[in-house]
Design an enzyme around this catalytic site. Structure first.
Site, mmCIF file in Angstrom:
data_model
loop_
_atom_site.group_PDB
_atom_site.id
_atom_site.type_symbol
_atom_site.label_atom_id
_atom_site.label_comp_id
_atom_site.label_asym_id
_atom_site.label_seq_id
_atom_site.Cartn_x
_atom_site.Cartn_y
_atom_site.Cartn_z
ATOM 1 N N GLU A 1 0.897 -1.162 0.000
ATOM 2 C CA GLU A 1 0.000 0.000 0.000
ATOM 3 C C GLU A 1 0.925 1.199 0.000
ATOM 4 O OE1 GLU A 1 -1.157 3.080 0.640
ATOM 5 O OE2 GLU A 1 -1.794 2.675 2.691
ATOM 6 N N GLU B 1 5.314 11.291 -1.824
ATOM 7 C CA GLU B 1 6.121 10.391 -0.966
ATOM 8 C C GLU B 1 6.995 9.473 -1.820
ATOM 9 O OE1 GLU B 1 4.251 8.121 2.294
ATOM 10 O OE2 GLU B 1 2.671 9.625 2.309
HETATM 11 N N1 GJV Z 1 11.154 -0.106 2.825
HETATM 12 C C1 GJV Z 1 10.492 -0.583 3.912
HETATM 13 N N2 GJV Z 1 9.397 -0.012 4.418
HETATM 14 C C2 GJV Z 1 8.934 1.102 3.832
HETATM 15 C C3 GJV Z 1 9.571 1.658 2.696
HETATM 16 C C4 GJV Z 1 10.724 1.008 2.194
HETATM 17 N N3 GJV Z 1 11.388 1.491 1.160
HETATM 18 N N4 GJV Z 1 8.896 2.770 2.332
HETATM 19 C C5 GJV Z 1 7.871 2.884 3.182
HETATM 20 N N5 GJV Z 1 7.883 1.888 4.100
HETATM 21 N N6 GJV Z 1 0.806 4.522 1.348
HETATM 22 N N7 GJV Z 1 2.116 6.377 1.382
HETATM 23 C C6 GJV Z 1 6.919 1.678 5.189
HETATM 24 C C7 GJV Z 1 6.748 2.867 6.131
HETATM 25 O O1 GJV Z 1 7.676 2.824 7.199
HETATM 26 C C8 GJV Z 1 5.336 2.672 6.623
HETATM 27 O O2 GJV Z 1 5.219 1.830 7.716
HETATM 28 C C9 GJV Z 1 4.649 2.071 5.414
HETATM 29 O O3 GJV Z 1 5.656 1.517 4.595
HETATM 30 C C10 GJV Z 1 3.944 3.173 4.659
HETATM 31 C C11 GJV Z 1 2.691 2.669 4.049
HETATM 32 C C12 GJV Z 1 1.698 3.754 3.786
HETATM 33 N N8 GJV Z 1 2.232 4.888 3.060
HETATM 34 C C13 GJV Z 1 1.699 5.256 1.913
#
Ligand code: GJV
Length: 424
Positions: free
Chosen positions: A201, A210
């Protein structure tokens, strides 16, 4: 009083820039070059100040210095920070280490239930499959997989410190046989095998903000097996010209006659302050849409490349369906999840005004001046999402439009263009 003043100065030195070169005489004067930044600690006399240049202190002639403006200071900070981390990972993953955002996402029923529905409607085909849940947060999607289907393993990848809690949640719900939590950036983690399904997601405001999607694409290229499935499988950005009467009244028309006084000289400032950037978390009424919404950008998650993200362009052509005031454009996104079975039903998550509201709501782009439009007019133009070359999670949205009047009223034939930073 003087002592107090000096203390104040010492507490927060001011930044000055040297206007020209100066060679200090004696041991208590500083030498500096044109362009050097000096921190002035105190001003014992109008002519000679006590300052610091790269850790060396001494007297400097005041007339050689110019105060650094707040704007310059900000630019400098941005520059410094960008050298450190254009992804702002510390701040980004820091915020996902607390519950506020996870609560917001989990409380969003239509978002969370859609992912649940995707797992549920594919539960038979998920049997013995290898799944990666990228950015698993509290692990909700991984837990759905373990609870509703029988995958052989789910690799739940999470970079923030939430991962420690996610591990506990997996155990608490007896899913540790299936779900393996890996803490780290998806770009950097190692898996013991390729995956059949990559679920995430990743969608942000106006779809791409983002740019978590970049992490998803990189993980796809490294870990998705040939013929594996991406969830979501495609994404679309939808746009509509709209009225935003109450927002316009609240922020702009307000200055026309507050308390019987003319405050209109503040309107240019209001425009700058409220309409320069898009308004996140706008909820548009279906009634405020002036035309049928149009998909302006469609992304195929199987073929999309990281380099494509630098600049994404779309076009629109709207037929105005009812007369009204054209205040701006509203954007939202839809994502689709293909079935693992050939011919199986596709699941959709639509964040538009005709669906149940989500935590993303919609994004409103206000024009500088509202325009009256009439049924039968057309509004055509283009949208460009331009990724910030420095701040990799940010982008600028540029809208270009021309209104073609259906009546003879030439006043109503006009073109416009406006760029909206989000946020940098
Ligand atoms: N690697 C691991 N976790 C991630 C990464 C990444 N590159 N990028 C984001 N997250 N829909 N805009 C994790 C972040 O820490 C958070 O818990 C989740 O993904 C975001 C999900 C919702 N954001 C979005």
């Amino acid at each position: 009083m003087q002592a107090e003043k000096e203390e104040e100065d010492e507490a927060s030195p001011e930044q000055y820039v040297a206007l020209s070169h100066f060679t200090g005489g004696g041991s208590d004067q500083l030498s500096f070059s044109s362009g050097d930044t000096l921190l002035v600690h105190s001003k014992p006399s109008p002519e000679w100040w006590w300052a610091d240049l790269r850790g060396v202190v001494g007297y400097v002639p005041a007339s050689y210095l110019r105060l650094v403006t707040a704007e310059e200071e900000e630019d400098q900070e941005e520059e410094d920070a960008s050298l450190e981390d254009p992804w702002q990972d510390e701040e980004y993953f820091g915020s996902y280490g607390t519950l506020r955002l996870h609560l917001e996402m989990l409380s969003d029923k239509s978002r969370t239930e859609t992912y649940r529905q995707v797992i549920l409607s594919n539960s038979a085909s998920l049997r013995d499959k290898v799944v990666m849940d990228l950015g698993c947060g509290t692990g909700i999607i991984s837990l759905f997989c373990a609870q509703l289907a029988q995958p052989s393993v789910v690799y739940a990848v999470e970079a923030s410190s939430m991962a420690g809690y996610t591990r506990q949640l997996v155990k608490q719900n007896s899913c540790e046989e299936v779900v393996t939590v890996l803490q780290g950036r998806a770009e950097e983690i190692e898996l013991p095998e390729q995956v059949d399904v990559l679920v995430s997601e990743w969608m942000g405001n106006c779809l791409l903000f983002e740019f978590m999607v970049e992490s998803v694409l990189q993980a796809r290229d490294r870990w998705l097996r040939d013929g594996g499935v991406m969830w979501p499988s495609s994404a679309a950005l939808t746009l509509v010209p709209c009225q935003a009467d109450s927002y316009y009244t609240e922020k702009m028309a307000f200055w026309e006659r507050p308390y019987g006084l003319d405050f209109t000289p503040l309107q240019p400032l209001a425009q700058q302050e409220f309409f320069t950037k898009p308004k996140f978390s706008h909820l548009i009424e279906p009634d405020d849409c002036l035309a049928a919404p149009c998909d302006v950008i469609c992304l195929d998650m199987n073929t999309l490349q990281v380099t494509d993200l630098e600049e994404i362009k779309g076009q629109f052509h709207f037929c105005v369906e009812k007369s009204g005031v054209f205040h701006g454009f509203t954007a939202w996104f839809t994502v689709h999840f293909e079935s693992l079975e050939a011919g199986g039903a596709t699941v959709e998550l639509n964040t538009g005004p005709n669906s149940q509201p989500t935590h993303w709501k919609q994004t409103l782009f206000m024009l500088d001046r509202p325009v009256s439009v009439y049924a039968g007019d057309s509004i055509s133009g283009s949208i460009v999402l331009h990724r910030n070359p420095v701040w990799r999670r940010h982008m600028t949205v540029t809208l270009q439009w021309s209104i073609n009047s259906s009546t003879e009223d030439t006043e109503n034939c006009q073109v416009g263009t406006k760029s909206f930073p989000m946020w940098r």
